[in-house]
Design a protein around this motif. Structure first.
Motif, PDB file in Angstrom:
ATOM      1  N   CYS A  40     -54.503   0.558  62.076  1.00 26.67           N
ATOM      2  CA  CYS A  40     -54.002   1.382  61.213  1.00 26.67           C
ATOM      3  C   CYS A  40     -52.685   2.148  61.942  1.00 26.67           C
ATOM      4  N   ILE A  41     -51.677   2.286  61.120  1.00 27.86           N
ATOM      5  CA  ILE A  41     -50.340   3.040  61.402  1.00 27.86           C
ATOM      6  C   ILE A  41     -50.521   4.457  60.614  1.00 27.86           C
ATOM      7  N   PHE A  42     -50.894   5.568  61.096  1.00 22.88           N
ATOM      8  CA  PHE A  42     -50.748   6.527  60.039  1.00 22.88           C
ATOM      9  C   PHE A  42     -49.354   7.195  60.461  1.00 22.88           C
ATOM     10  N   THR A  43     -48.851   7.496  59.376  1.00 21.33           N
ATOM     11  CA  THR A  43     -47.225   7.885  59.524  1.00 21.33           C
ATOM     12  C   THR A  43     -46.711   8.857  58.351  1.00 21.33           C
ATOM     13  N   THR A  77     -52.602  15.418  59.607  1.00 17.14           N
ATOM     14  CA  THR A  77     -53.492  14.433  59.053  1.00 17.14           C
ATOM     15  C   THR A  77     -53.446  13.240  59.564  1.00 17.14           C
ATOM     16  N   ALA A  78     -51.946  12.688  59.984  1.00 14.17           N
ATOM     17  CA  ALA A  78     -51.768  11.358  60.739  1.00 14.17           C
ATOM     18  C   ALA A  78     -52.645  11.263  62.138  1.00 14.17           C
ATOM     19  N   LEU A  79     -52.359  12.188  62.941  1.00 14.70           N
ATOM     20  CA  LEU A  79     -53.133  12.013  64.351  1.00 14.70           C
ATOM     21  C   LEU A  79     -54.328  12.424  64.224  1.00 14.70           C
ATOM     22  N   SER A  80     -54.901  13.436  63.540  1.00 18.63           N
ATOM     23  CA  SER A  80     -56.384  13.491  63.325  1.00 18.63           C
ATOM     24  C   SER A  80     -57.049  12.286  62.816  1.00 18.63           C
ATOM     25  N   ALA A  81     -56.532  11.995  61.816  1.00 14.62           N
ATOM     26  CA  ALA A  81     -57.132  10.654  61.418  1.00 14.62           C
ATOM     27  C   ALA A  81     -57.347   9.472  62.138  1.00 14.62           C
ATOM     28  N   ALA A  82     -56.105   9.133  62.948  1.00 16.33           N
ATOM     29  CA  ALA A  82     -56.303   8.403  64.184  1.00 16.33           C
ATOM     30  C   ALA A  82     -57.231   8.687  65.110  1.00 16.33           C
ATOM     31  N   HIS A  83     -57.354   9.867  65.521  1.00 18.53           N
ATOM     32  CA  HIS A  83     -58.454  10.346  66.405  1.00 18.53           C
ATOM     33  C   HIS A  83     -59.766  10.235  66.034  1.00 18.53           C
ATOM     34  N   HIS A  85     -60.689   7.824  63.910  1.00 18.43           N
ATOM     35  CA  HIS A  85     -60.662   6.309  63.815  1.00 18.43           C
ATOM     36  C   HIS A  85     -61.213   5.983  65.179  1.00 18.43           C
ATOM     37  N   ALA A  86     -60.434   6.230  66.278  1.00 21.08           N
ATOM     38  CA  ALA A  86     -60.664   5.725  67.699  1.00 21.08           C
ATOM     39  C   ALA A  86     -62.104   6.315  68.148  1.00 21.08           C
ATOM     40  N   ALA A 452     -62.265  12.938  59.268  1.00 24.77           N
ATOM     41  CA  ALA A 452     -63.127  12.083  58.538  1.00 24.77           C
ATOM     42  C   ALA A 452     -62.492  10.934  57.733  1.00 24.77           C
ATOM     43  N   ILE A 453     -61.255  10.978  57.567  1.00 22.68           N
ATOM     44  CA  ILE A 453     -60.477   9.839  56.823  1.00 22.68           C
ATOM     45  C   ILE A 453     -60.559   8.715  57.887  1.00 22.68           C
ATOM     46  N   GLY A 454     -60.202   8.681  59.086  1.00 21.15           N
ATOM     47  CA  GLY A 454     -60.120   7.602  60.056  1.00 21.15           C
ATOM     48  C   GLY A 454     -61.638   7.245  60.283  1.00 21.15           C
ATOM     49  N   LEU A 455     -62.552   8.028  60.294  1.00 23.21           N
ATOM     50  CA  LEU A 455     -63.943   7.682  60.618  1.00 23.21           C
ATOM     51  C   LEU A 455     -64.511   6.698  59.259  1.00 23.21           C
TER      52      LEU A 455
END
Length: 591
Positions: A40-43, A77-83, A85-86, A452-455
């Protein structure tokens, strides 16, 4: 990799075929990201991203591969979602933000990624430097002057593992490969790339790199003699204690620790856990209370942990043997930090635990019965007493935690961010399945609802349940969160612990001034409006189902209804009104 996407060259690379358009640097970054396994690219896009927007379209039109583009109204939202997910995928995700202002809007999420040791590639544009219009991407708007800062990379520089500017289009793939290699090497963390608008528009002709030559550095093991030394120390101890926080980032490590603890007889304490580090129902798990047993243990193994105890509150025995095994043993990214240890190893904790487990068990298992007896007594001593049942059908944190525990099943993933409720919630839930619990490794509030979105994107079959304090919920910019969750099919059940204010400053004040004026007057300047309806923010932003419950007798039915809503593909937010932390009304004169 589709090299015909996003093409609009302003100059030809030497030897290039005039009939074959070359991809722009932006397009090359996108296709290379897909080849690297970035999902994903969260942008949040801005004026520095025309080359990327053109590339999105060209790659789609040509059937090329690129990561999923997840547009986020706010960078938190962008970096926390990436967090998030990772944490599940263990692969770095990409965050694409707008020059200096977009970088600033990442805010505390940069701190969280660094302290949580999660890999992420943050890409930010730079204002174009050319003004004449001869180069594609030159300045066309007044903000290209006002956003041209002199040291943009310093905004979050102290939290980045690496920062670099893409200065030549043909190097973009190699710069990205190095970024991912650094981000994914333990201890993992965020990296920060920048590039001017003109560079992203340039053709990027370069041969494809072999991914096999850009692997993350393998985690170290420790010498066999050291493994034997540690094993002998554990077997010869009478009261051994492991303290851990983030061992469970590798789910297998939690299983190996559980087996090693069972074999030798080792107490395991999790302090502010970011993952399930040892199953919560393990017979040697002594709970989640920091400082527990530190002054009793004759051996302490600090295992992937930042703050094993609070020095002003407790100290190890003078004769205790202290060992530290950690993927980040020196904490070089922090300021002052020190906990004593006679041996310290920076190594892969899973590998070392497996080394320990592979050693033969000594004949007659010396001292194990005594150790197990000590652990059993400690578990009984450390059990939390029940909270008194409130009057008038009100709700306390224990009742709420018990209601949440009745929701948990083999698909549940708990995302936790209610700091002052940590001990009660974790003791009640006792999450046991590795990969079923995640919490923030930093202290930047607002992480959970976005993580939670990334997870959910990383694990679509999971039932994601976010437990969040009212303050953390507001800090998370929920108007952005639930818009993204709805748009990209990542529903979550959010349960807000609303105690009428920000409890943490009150706790901090009482730790320093336990009998001070604030306690006497019950005035802490932390309360929130009784009229606020926090769940309605999510309903307004994205049509989430909003619930509010103030009576314990209605709690189970409300949570079950909300969970059914989430199972139907729609986020639900339940605002649970727990006992208030202060009677102060902000804006009113003192009584």
């Amino acid at each position: 990799m589709n090299d015909s996407s996003g093409a609009r060259p302003t100059r030809k690379a030497a030897g290039a075929d005039d009939a074959t358009p070359q991809p722009t640097a932006a397009a090359r970054l996108l296709t290379e990201a897909a080849r690297l396994g970035i999902d994903c690219i969260f942008t949040n896009l801005g004026s520095d991203h025309p080359a990327f927007i053109e590339a999105f379209n060209a790659i789609e039109a040509n059937g090329g591969a690129m990561p999923r583009i997840v547009v986020c109204p706010h960078e938190m939202t962008a970096l926390s979602a990436a967090h998030g997910h990772a944490m599940k995928s263990r692969r770095p995700q990409m965050v694409l933000v707008h020059v200096d202002v977009g970088t600033q809007n990442l805010g505390s999420s940069i701190h969280n990624a660094a302290r949580g040791r999660v890999p992420a590639v943050i890409v930010a544009g730079l204002s174009p430097v050319t003004v004449s219009g001869e180069r594609t991407g030159a300045r066309t708007e007044f903000i290209h002057y006002t956003q041209d800062s002199t040291r943009q990379h310093e905004i979050g520089g102290q939290y980045m593992k690496w920062s670099y500017e893409v200065r030549a289009a043909e190097m973009v793939d190699q710069v990205l490969l190095r970024s991912v290699q650094i981000a994914a090497t333990v201890p993992e963390g965020p990296v920060y790339l920048t590039g001017a608008r003109e560079v992203w528009e340039e053709p990027a002709a370069a041969p494809a790199q072999s991914l096999a030559h850009w692997n993350a550095v393998a985690p170290a093991v420790i010498p066999a003699a050291d493994v034997r030394e540690l094993s002998d120390a554990l077997w010869s101890s009478r009261k051994p204690l492991v303290i851990t926080t983030y061992l469970g980032r590798q789910p297998r490590a939690a299983e190996v620790l559980a087996e090693l603890s069972r074999r030798i007889g080792i107490a395991v304490c999790e302090v502010n856990p970011q993952y399930v580090n040892c199953p919560g129902d393990h017979e040697h798990h002594v709970g989640y209370r920091r400082n527990s047993l530190v002054d009793e243990a004759d051996l302490i193994l600090m295992l992937d942990v930042d703050v094993p105890w609070i020095v002003s509150k407790v100290a190890p025995r003078s004769d205790a043997r202290l060992f530290h095994l950690d993927c980040d043993a020196l904490k070089a990214g922090m300021g002052f930090w020190h906990f004593p240890a006679e041996r310290t190893w920076q190594a892969g904790s899973l590998a070392v635990l497996e080394q320990l487990l592979a050693l033969p068990t000594p004949a007659k298992e010396p001292g194990r019965a005594e150790r197990v007896q000590w652990i059993a007594a400690a578990r009984e001593k450390l059990a939390l007493p029940d909270l008194p049942v409130p009057a008038d059908d009100a709700i306390n944190v224990q009742q709420l935690s018990e209601a949440i525990s009745r929701l948990v099943n083999d698909k549940t993933v708990i995302v936790f961010e209610s700091p002052t409720a940590t001990e009660r919630v974790l003791h009640t839930l006792r999450m046991s399945r590795p990969g079923s619990y995640y919490a923030n490794g930093g202290s930047g509030l607002g992480w959970s609802i976005n993580a939670a979105i990334g997870l959910k994107l990383a694990d679509p079959q999971a039932e994601v349940v976010t437990l969040v304090g009212d303050g953390s919920y507001v800090f998370g910019v929920p108007s952005s969160t639930y818009w993204v969750a709805e748009t990209y099919g990542a529903p979550q059940l959010t349960i807000i612990f609303n105690n009428g204010g920000w409890h943490a400053p009150k706790v901090s004040t009482l730790l320093v001034h336990p009998q001070g004026a604030a306690k006497t007057s019950d005035r802490y300047w932390i309360t929130t409006s009784a009229r606020a309806r926090l769940a309605d923010i999510a309903a307004a932003a994205a049509g989430a189902a909003a619930f509010r419950v103030s009576h314990a007798s209605e709690l189970d039915a409300t949570l079950q209804q909300a969970l059914l809503t989430v199972r139907g593909g729609r986020s639900a937010v339940v605002e649970v009104m727990t006992l208030p932390i202060s009677r102060q009304v902000l804006g009113a004169a003192p009584a």
